[in-house]
Design a protein around this motif. Structure first.
Motif, mmCIF file in Angstrom:
data_model
loop_
_atom_site.group_PDB
_atom_site.id
_atom_site.type_symbol
_atom_site.label_atom_id
_atom_site.label_comp_id
_atom_site.label_asym_id
_atom_site.label_seq_id
_atom_site.Cartn_x
_atom_site.Cartn_y
_atom_site.Cartn_z
ATOM 1 N N ALA A 136 65.054 -13.375 0.583
ATOM 2 C CA ALA A 136 64.379 -12.724 -0.121
ATOM 3 C C ALA A 136 64.551 -10.925 0.482
ATOM 4 O O ALA A 136 64.490 -10.825 1.770
ATOM 5 C CB ALA A 136 62.766 -12.748 0.179
ATOM 6 N N ALA A 137 65.116 -10.177 -0.420
ATOM 7 C CA ALA A 137 65.438 -8.772 -0.144
ATOM 8 C C ALA A 137 64.195 -8.234 0.416
ATOM 9 O O ALA A 137 62.816 -8.513 -0.133
ATOM 10 C CB ALA A 137 65.990 -8.179 -1.361
ATOM 11 N N PRO A 138 64.223 -7.039 1.298
ATOM 12 C CA PRO A 138 63.059 -6.449 1.655
ATOM 13 C C PRO A 138 62.105 -5.690 0.755
ATOM 14 O O PRO A 138 61.034 -5.577 0.848
ATOM 15 C CB PRO A 138 63.759 -5.523 2.609
ATOM 16 N N SER A 139 62.757 -5.289 -0.338
ATOM 17 C CA SER A 139 62.127 -4.666 -1.548
ATOM 18 C C SER A 139 62.165 -5.401 -2.985
ATOM 19 O O SER A 139 63.182 -5.789 -3.202
ATOM 20 C CB SER A 139 62.536 -3.240 -1.665
ATOM 21 N N HIS A 140 61.193 -5.198 -3.518
ATOM 22 C CA HIS A 140 61.250 -5.941 -4.991
ATOM 23 C C HIS A 140 61.200 -4.853 -6.099
ATOM 24 O O HIS A 140 60.965 -5.125 -7.289
ATOM 25 C CB HIS A 140 59.961 -7.202 -5.107
ATOM 26 N N SER A 141 61.302 -3.539 -5.761
ATOM 27 C CA SER A 141 61.319 -2.561 -6.826
ATOM 28 C C SER A 141 62.085 -1.404 -6.296
ATOM 29 O O SER A 141 62.305 -1.137 -4.995
ATOM 30 C CB SER A 141 59.755 -1.931 -7.032
ATOM 31 N N ASN A 142 62.916 -0.873 -7.095
ATOM 32 C CA ASN A 142 63.825 0.391 -6.830
ATOM 33 C C ASN A 142 62.861 1.924 -6.627
ATOM 34 O O ASN A 142 61.617 1.644 -6.916
ATOM 35 C CB ASN A 142 64.838 0.411 -7.901
ATOM 36 N N GLN A 143 63.585 2.722 -6.334
ATOM 37 C CA GLN A 143 62.911 4.056 -6.257
ATOM 38 C C GLN A 143 62.047 4.501 -7.393
ATOM 39 O O GLN A 143 61.082 5.080 -7.250
ATOM 40 C CB GLN A 143 63.971 5.183 -5.748
ATOM 41 N N ARG A 144 62.563 3.981 -8.670
ATOM 42 C CA ARG A 144 61.819 4.600 -9.824
ATOM 43 C C ARG A 144 60.769 3.530 -10.087
ATOM 44 O O ARG A 144 59.847 3.619 -11.174
ATOM 45 C CB ARG A 144 62.726 4.474 -11.252
ATOM 46 N N GLY A 145 60.342 2.522 -9.191
ATOM 47 C CA GLY A 145 59.628 1.562 -9.195
ATOM 48 C C GLY A 145 59.841 0.399 -10.279
ATOM 49 O O GLY A 145 58.758 -0.721 -10.563
ATOM 50 N N ASP A 146 60.891 0.200 -10.899
ATOM 51 C CA ASP A 146 61.428 -1.063 -11.409
ATOM 52 C C ASP A 146 61.536 -2.182 -10.697
ATOM 53 O O ASP A 146 61.969 -1.969 -9.674
ATOM 54 C CB ASP A 146 62.707 -0.666 -12.174
ATOM 55 N N TYR A 147 60.817 -3.372 -11.503
ATOM 56 C CA TYR A 147 60.889 -4.387 -10.517
ATOM 57 C C TYR A 147 62.276 -5.161 -10.395
ATOM 58 O O TYR A 147 62.985 -5.057 -11.627
ATOM 59 C CB TYR A 147 59.978 -5.727 -11.199
ATOM 60 N N ILE A 148 62.480 -5.776 -9.349
ATOM 61 C CA ILE A 148 63.836 -6.199 -9.127
ATOM 62 C C ILE A 148 63.770 -7.659 -8.593
ATOM 63 O O ILE A 148 62.942 -7.551 -7.492
ATOM 64 C CB ILE A 148 64.808 -5.346 -8.528
ATOM 65 N N ASP A 149 63.833 -8.668 -8.936
ATOM 66 C CA ASP A 149 63.689 -10.095 -8.375
ATOM 67 C C ASP A 149 64.156 -9.947 -6.949
ATOM 68 O O ASP A 149 65.477 -9.755 -6.721
ATOM 69 C CB ASP A 149 64.379 -10.849 -9.109
ATOM 70 N N PRO A 150 63.529 -10.069 -5.777
ATOM 71 C CA PRO A 150 64.155 -10.102 -4.449
ATOM 72 C C PRO A 150 64.611 -11.461 -4.112
ATOM 73 O O PRO A 150 65.611 -11.251 -2.881
ATOM 74 C CB PRO A 150 62.795 -9.831 -3.650
ATOM 75 N N SER A 151 64.757 -12.329 -4.912
ATOM 76 C CA SER A 151 65.338 -13.554 -4.537
ATOM 77 C C SER A 151 66.873 -13.685 -4.686
ATOM 78 O O SER A 151 67.156 -13.465 -5.609
ATOM 79 C CB SER A 151 64.868 -15.021 -5.160
ATOM 80 N N VAL A 152 67.524 -14.106 -3.560
ATOM 81 C CA VAL A 152 68.973 -14.328 -3.748
ATOM 82 C C VAL A 152 69.313 -15.986 -3.363
ATOM 83 O O VAL A 152 68.950 -16.224 -2.249
ATOM 84 C CB VAL A 152 69.660 -13.475 -2.846
#
Length: 183
Positions: A136-152
């Motif tokens: 799981a990536a440390p963050s689930h959203s970018n600087q704009r607040g967009d959700y990004i699935d943390p799972s790889v």
């Protein structure tokens, strides 16, 4: 010479010295600020991952999860990246992260890795081969607040793991700067 001119020249001299020191530090690779503290936590779309075989000896097996920053990306990985196995229900994940382990910055193509260790000496009926490993990536959203699935998710290609009552763990180490060691 007036006090004002002396003061202006002193300020200019300090500014030039400061810029020169900053350029010297950057050229030497010793900028005073920790690069990991100046960037945001990584999202899963800022890097690529792969499993790397690290070798075997005396029943021990080694591997790593290698992270490589995508071109132009800058982000930070925390010392402990959450790891989950799929398809090996008797194998546990055991974190071995020192309390003082630092975060690691990934910058424009640089790499870091998470070391893995397990044993593989039991008879095959006391071993399991995971289908995959995920982080799981440390963050689930970018600087704009967009959700990004943390799972790889990565397919497991590193062989069987002991899964008996005595030996049944994959030891996961801290995120470490650089390329993963290979056999």
């Amino acid at each position: 010479m007036t006090t004002r001119k002396i003061f202006s020249r002193a300020i200019a001299a300090v500014a030039v010295a400061g810029v020169a020191a900053g350029v010297t530090a950057l050229a030497a690779g010793t900028a005073s600020a920790d690069p990991a503290s100046s960037v945001q936590p990584c999202t899963s779309n800022q890097f690529t991952t792969k499993l790397v075989y690290g070798g075997a000896g005396a029943g021990n097996r080694y591997g790593a999860i290698q992270f490589t920053a995508n071109p132009g990306e800058r982000c930070t990985l925390t010392p402990q990246v959450p790891v989950t196995l799929t398809g090996a229900h008797n194998v546990l994940v055991d974190y071995q992260i020192p309390a003082d382990a630092p975060s690691v910055a990934l910058v424009d193509g640089s790499s870091a890795y998470v070391p893995l260790h397990w044993t593989g000496i039991e008879p095959s009926d006391n071993q399991e081969t995971p289908n995959g490993i995920s982080i799981a990536a440390p963050s689930h959203s970018n600087q704009r607040g967009d959700y990004i699935d943390p799972s790889v998710f990565m397919d497991w290609n590193l062989g069987a793991v002991d899964a008996d009552s005595v030996s049944h763990t994959i030891d996961v180490g801290p995120v470490t700067q650089g390329l993963a060691p290979t056999a």
